[in-house]
Design a protein around this motif. Structure first.
Motif, PDB file in Angstrom:
ATOM      1  N   GLN A 157      24.042  52.775  -9.691  1.00  0.00           N
ATOM      2  CA  GLN A 157      25.015  51.719 -10.000  1.00  0.00           C
ATOM      3  C   GLN A 157      24.315  50.552 -10.696  1.00  0.00           C
ATOM      4  OE1 GLN A 157      26.589  50.653  -6.176  1.00  0.00           O
ATOM      5  NE2 GLN A 157      28.133  52.267  -6.177  1.00  0.00           N
ATOM      6  N   ASP A 158      25.018  49.932 -11.636  1.00  0.00           N
ATOM      7  CA  ASP A 158      24.553  48.642 -12.148  1.00  0.00           C
ATOM      8  C   ASP A 158      25.770  47.759 -12.402  1.00  0.00           C
ATOM      9  OD1 ASP A 158      25.644  49.261 -14.632  1.00  0.00           O
ATOM     10  OD2 ASP A 158      23.734  49.510 -15.651  1.00  0.00           O
ATOM     11  N   ILE A 159      25.525  46.513 -12.766  1.00  0.00           N
ATOM     12  CA  ILE A 159      26.587  45.535 -12.992  1.00  0.00           C
ATOM     13  C   ILE A 159      26.478  45.018 -14.416  1.00  0.00           C
ATOM     14  CG2 ILE A 159      27.474  43.244 -12.331  1.00  0.00           C
ATOM     15  CD1 ILE A 159      26.269  43.836  -9.505  1.00  0.00           C
ATOM     16  N   ARG A 160      27.584  45.033 -15.128  1.00  0.00           N
ATOM     17  CA  ARG A 160      27.621  44.429 -16.470  1.00  0.00           C
ATOM     18  C   ARG A 160      28.360  43.094 -16.371  1.00  0.00           C
ATOM     19  NH1 ARG A 160      28.042  45.605 -22.043  1.00  0.00           N
ATOM     20  NH2 ARG A 160      25.930  46.458 -21.731  1.00  0.00           N
ATOM     21  N   CYS A 161      27.664  42.023 -16.729  1.00  0.00           N
ATOM     22  CA  CYS A 161      28.271  40.697 -16.787  1.00  0.00           C
ATOM     23  C   CYS A 161      28.491  40.337 -18.255  1.00  0.00           C
ATOM     24  CB  CYS A 161      27.370  39.643 -16.138  1.00  0.00           C
ATOM     25  SG  CYS A 161      27.090  39.895 -14.379  1.00  0.00           S
ATOM     26  N   PHE A 162      29.701  39.944 -18.579  1.00  0.00           N
ATOM     27  CA  PHE A 162      30.019  39.560 -19.959  1.00  0.00           C
ATOM     28  C   PHE A 162      29.950  38.040 -20.034  1.00  0.00           C
ATOM     29  CE2 PHE A 162      31.998  39.372 -24.010  1.00  0.00           C
ATOM     30  CZ  PHE A 162      31.975  40.642 -24.554  1.00  0.00           C
ATOM     31  N   VAL A 163      28.978  37.536 -20.799  1.00  0.00           N
ATOM     32  CA  VAL A 163      28.735  36.093 -20.880  1.00  0.00           C
ATOM     33  C   VAL A 163      29.211  35.570 -22.233  1.00  0.00           C
ATOM     34  CG1 VAL A 163      26.980  34.268 -20.803  1.00  0.00           C
ATOM     35  CG2 VAL A 163      26.736  36.294 -19.362  1.00  0.00           C
ATOM     36  N   GLY A 183      27.706  30.542 -22.206  1.00  0.00           N
ATOM     37  CA  GLY A 183      27.128  30.048 -20.964  1.00  0.00           C
ATOM     38  C   GLY A 183      27.960  30.257 -19.715  1.00  0.00           C
ATOM     39  N   LYS A 184      29.019  31.104 -19.801  1.00  0.00           N
ATOM     40  CA  LYS A 184      29.832  31.394 -18.612  1.00  0.00           C
ATOM     41  C   LYS A 184      30.037  32.899 -18.488  1.00  0.00           C
ATOM     42  CE  LYS A 184      32.513  27.101 -18.495  1.00  0.00           C
ATOM     43  NZ  LYS A 184      33.863  26.509 -18.634  1.00  0.00           N
ATOM     44  N   VAL A 185      29.990  33.397 -17.264  1.00  0.00           N
ATOM     45  CA  VAL A 185      30.345  34.800 -17.020  1.00  0.00           C
ATOM     46  C   VAL A 185      31.863  34.874 -17.003  1.00  0.00           C
ATOM     47  CG1 VAL A 185      30.212  36.752 -15.438  1.00  0.00           C
ATOM     48  CG2 VAL A 185      28.229  35.260 -15.717  1.00  0.00           C
ATOM     49  N   VAL A 186      32.440  35.490 -18.017  1.00  0.00           N
ATOM     50  CA  VAL A 186      33.903  35.533 -18.126  1.00  0.00           C
ATOM     51  C   VAL A 186      34.487  36.799 -17.498  1.00  0.00           C
ATOM     52  CG1 VAL A 186      33.936  34.056 -20.163  1.00  0.00           C
ATOM     53  CG2 VAL A 186      33.825  36.533 -20.469  1.00  0.00           C
ATOM     54  N   ALA A 187      33.635  37.807 -17.257  1.00  0.00           N
ATOM     55  CA  ALA A 187      34.096  39.050 -16.618  1.00  0.00           C
ATOM     56  C   ALA A 187      32.880  39.825 -16.129  1.00  0.00           C
ATOM     57  CB  ALA A 187      34.895  39.905 -17.602  1.00  0.00           C
ATOM     58  N   SER A 188      33.091  40.642 -15.115  1.00  0.00           N
ATOM     59  CA  SER A 188      32.000  41.501 -14.636  1.00  0.00           C
ATOM     60  C   SER A 188      32.574  42.796 -14.080  1.00  0.00           C
ATOM     61  CB  SER A 188      31.166  40.779 -13.564  1.00  0.00           C
ATOM     62  OG  SER A 188      31.993  40.269 -12.545  1.00  0.00           O
ATOM     63  N   LYS A 240      33.114  41.789  -7.557  1.00  0.00           N
ATOM     64  CA  LYS A 240      32.897  40.346  -7.386  1.00  0.00           C
ATOM     65  C   LYS A 240      31.394  40.129  -7.298  1.00  0.00           C
ATOM     66  CE  LYS A 240      34.237  36.409  -4.480  1.00  0.00           C
ATOM     67  NZ  LYS A 240      34.683  35.531  -5.575  1.00  0.00           N
ATOM     68  N   ILE A 241      30.846  39.394  -8.248  1.00  0.00           N
ATOM     69  CA  ILE A 241      29.400  39.178  -8.249  1.00  0.00           C
ATOM     70  C   ILE A 241      29.049  37.960  -7.403  1.00  0.00           C
ATOM     71  CG2 ILE A 241      29.015  40.301 -10.478  1.00  0.00           C
ATOM     72  CD1 ILE A 241      28.845  37.499 -11.744  1.00  0.00           C
ATOM     73  N   SER A 285      26.807  34.428  -6.521  1.00  0.00           N
ATOM     74  CA  SER A 285      26.426  33.256  -7.323  1.00  0.00           C
ATOM     75  C   SER A 285      25.025  33.452  -7.909  1.00  0.00           C
ATOM     76  CB  SER A 285      26.471  31.982  -6.478  1.00  0.00           C
ATOM     77  OG  SER A 285      25.581  32.069  -5.391  1.00  0.00           O
ATOM     78  N   GLU A 286      24.152  34.165  -7.162  1.00  0.00           N
ATOM     79  CA  GLU A 286      22.796  34.440  -7.647  1.00  0.00           C
ATOM     80  C   GLU A 286      22.844  35.347  -8.884  1.00  0.00           C
ATOM     81  OE1 GLU A 286      18.476  36.029  -5.879  1.00  0.00           O
ATOM     82  OE2 GLU A 286      20.321  36.336  -4.723  1.00  0.00           O
ATOM     83  N   GLU A 287      23.722  36.356  -8.835  1.00  0.00           N
ATOM     84  CA  GLU A 287      23.873  37.265  -9.976  1.00  0.00           C
ATOM     85  C   GLU A 287      24.477  36.540 -11.180  1.00  0.00           C
ATOM     86  OE1 GLU A 287      24.428  41.293  -7.226  1.00  0.00           O
ATOM     87  OE2 GLU A 287      26.188  40.146  -7.887  1.00  0.00           O
ATOM     88  N   ARG A 288      25.417  35.649 -10.902  1.00  0.00           N
ATOM     89  CA  ARG A 288      26.036  34.863 -11.978  1.00  0.00           C
ATOM     90  C   ARG A 288      24.997  33.985 -12.676  1.00  0.00           C
ATOM     91  NH1 ARG A 288      31.322  33.903 -12.815  1.00  0.00           N
ATOM     92  NH2 ARG A 288      31.789  34.872 -10.807  1.00  0.00           N
ATOM     93  N   LYS A 289      24.191  33.307 -11.888  1.00  0.00           N
ATOM     94  CA  LYS A 289      23.138  32.439 -12.450  1.00  0.00           C
ATOM     95  C   LYS A 289      22.145  33.249 -13.265  1.00  0.00           C
ATOM     96  CE  LYS A 289      23.325  28.923  -8.806  1.00  0.00           C
ATOM     97  NZ  LYS A 289      22.692  28.466  -7.550  1.00  0.00           N
ATOM     98  N   LEU A 290      21.792  34.433 -12.764  1.00  0.00           N
ATOM     99  CA  LEU A 290      20.838  35.308 -13.457  1.00  0.00           C
ATOM    100  C   LEU A 290      21.386  35.713 -14.827  1.00  0.00           C
ATOM    101  CD1 LEU A 290      18.259  37.103 -13.410  1.00  0.00           C
ATOM    102  CD2 LEU A 290      19.618  38.851 -12.274  1.00  0.00           C
TER     103      LEU A 290
END
Length: 463
Positions: free
Chosen positions: A354-360, A363-368, A392-393, A395-400
């Motif tokens: 498994q992995d997580i894709r964050c769409f930035v 400067g903001k994660v708009v979807a994951s 739901k990611i 806050s640590e993952e969002r910052k990363l």
């Protein structure tokens, strides 16, 4: 002491001031007062030198309002010098110097301005010490001591330059107009009243010339009407695509991702070094040239099973899992024997494919979304049958994710994260992330978010 103005005769100016350039046709531009800089400088695009009688003059364009490229003033002034200026990162470049009159409050005097590409700077102008010597004393704690303009006054001053437009003209620079992501971006742009033109990277070509640089398209059409470019460059045309993006940028067109940012993100080794330098946790990664170091390289990343990645790989292609040390040695040496650069990376077993894709975006994660690999596969990839789902990611993952995109200077990025026993680890950052999986998984209109990001950057408001 010579001809020195008495201290109490000097007027106080603040750390930022409004300047007026009547000769240039600039009714107001906010400047940062910088006594550390000798010469004042102003943001300038499309700079051209021409002869006016026996004199050399310069024609240039200024976007005088911060964070607003929709207002452009065309200026002309006599050329007085060419100077070599060293930037803050140590790169020397030649800059043209013009002379004109500046108005600060009720004071008018002559000033020299270097023409600089300050497009990424907060202020469109720097007021250097040559302009303030013997005239002013700086109180950096104050602002607008000479004069101040309200937002309404600025709007009024530039009203004639803010002609209403029915929409923006946006270029989508890519290779395949039938891809889901490209279709969605065109739909989203048109839905918001803009004209979105698909440009095939390989059908565009450029003219490099100081007086009239151009980008042309199949058959000789000059591309000179775009407000913005959305680059979606496939890996095989990275070099040429980035050259085109630089050319668009030189012509004053806003590019959603810069050529430099895309190039950095495509170089997995360089990107990994940047992440490591900036305290972003990644799986332990190794890189070596000589086959003689293979055994220690394997030990260095905690042994097999381990991941072997081609430096130029994308969308999961060119990524191999070696399950034993012997298999790892064979694969690594085989790649090295054909002069192919690879990274060797520790395998995070507890991630379970498994992995997580964050769409930035800006400067903001708009979807994951979470991606689960197919049975028998070790890596999650929706291009190869993996399954995407909403997640739901933390806050640590969002910052990363935000930090990773920022380090590469990407306005739009797909940031891939893996959960490990040590916490979230960054896998890689994609500068042309696909929309299909994440729009389906989240139900969000990501294409619309990208178009709105361009509108915000260009200070565009719909009727």
């Amino acid at each position: 002491m010579g001809n020195t103005t008495k201290f109490d005769e000097l007027q106080v100016i603040g750390g930022e001031e409004w300047c007026v350039f009547e000769e240039l046709g600039i009714p107001a531009i906010k400047a940062r007062v910088d006594s550390g800089a000798k010469t004042s400088s102003i943001q300038a695009n499309n700079v051209k030198v021409y002869n006016k009688g026996v004199e050399e003059w310069v024609k240039f364009e200024v976007n005088p309002i911060q964070e607003n490229r929709s207002v452009t003033i065309t200026c002309e002034a006599p050329l007085v010098d060419r100077r070599t200026v060293k930037s803050s990162v140590g790169i020397s470049e030649e800059r043209l110097v013009v002379k004109t009159s500046i108005k600060l409050g009720n004071n008018i005097h002559s000033v020299e301005l270097t023409l600089a590409n300050r497009d990424t700077m907060e202020y469109r102008m720097l007021l250097g010490r040559e302009a303030i010597n013997q005239r002013y004393i700086v109180n950096p704690a104050e602002s607008y001591c000479m004069q101040n303009f309200s937002e309404e006054e600025i709007q009024e001053k530039y009203a004639s330059h803010m002609a209403e437009k029915s929409g923006l003209t946006i270029a989508l620079l890519a290779s395949n107009p039938n891809l889901y992501s490209n279709k969605r971006i065109i739909e989203a742009g048109e839905a918001r009243g803009h004209e979105v033109v698909f440009l095939n990277v390989e059908n565009a070509y450029m003219k490099l010339d100081t007086k009239s640089p151009q980008i042309r398209y199949r058959g000789g059409n000059v591309l000179n009407k775009f407000d913005a470019v959305i680059p979606r460059i496939k890996p095989s045309v990275t070099f040429y695509g980035c050259a085109l993006i630089r050319q668009f940028d030189n012509l004053g067109v806003y590019c959603l991702n810069t050529a430099e940012a895309i190039t950095q993100s495509r170089d997995k080794l360089f990107a990994s070094q940047l992440f490591s330098k900036n305290d972003i946790d990644i799986p332990i990664t190794g890189f070596a040239k000589s086959p003689m170091d293979t055994k220690d390289l394997i030990r260095m990343v905690n042994g097999a099973p381990l991941i072997i990645k081609l430096l130029e790989s994308t969308q999961g292609k060119g990524v191999v899992l070696a399950e034993t040390n012997k298999a790892a040695e064979s694969v690594i040496n085989a790649f090295k024997s054909v002069q192919t650069n690879i990274l060797v990376q520790e395998f995070i077993k507890e991630a379970n494919g498994q992995d997580i894709r964050c769409f930035v975006v800006n400067g903001k994660v708009v979807a994951s979304m979470q991606r689960q690999a197919q049975k028998g596969e070790f890596r999650a990839n929706i291009h190869q049958g993996g399954v995407a789902s909403l997640i739901k990611i933390t806050s640590e993952e969002r910052k990363l994710a935000v930090k990773a995109a920022k380090i590469l200077n990407l306005a739009v990025a797909g940031v891939d994260i893996i959960r490990s026993n040590k916490g979230p680890l960054l896998l890689e950052v994609n500068s042309s992330p696909g929309l299909e999986g994440i729009e389906y998984a989240t139900g969000l209109d990501i294409a619309n978010v990208m178009i709105r990001a361009i509108e915000k950057k260009l200070n565009y408001t719909s009727n």
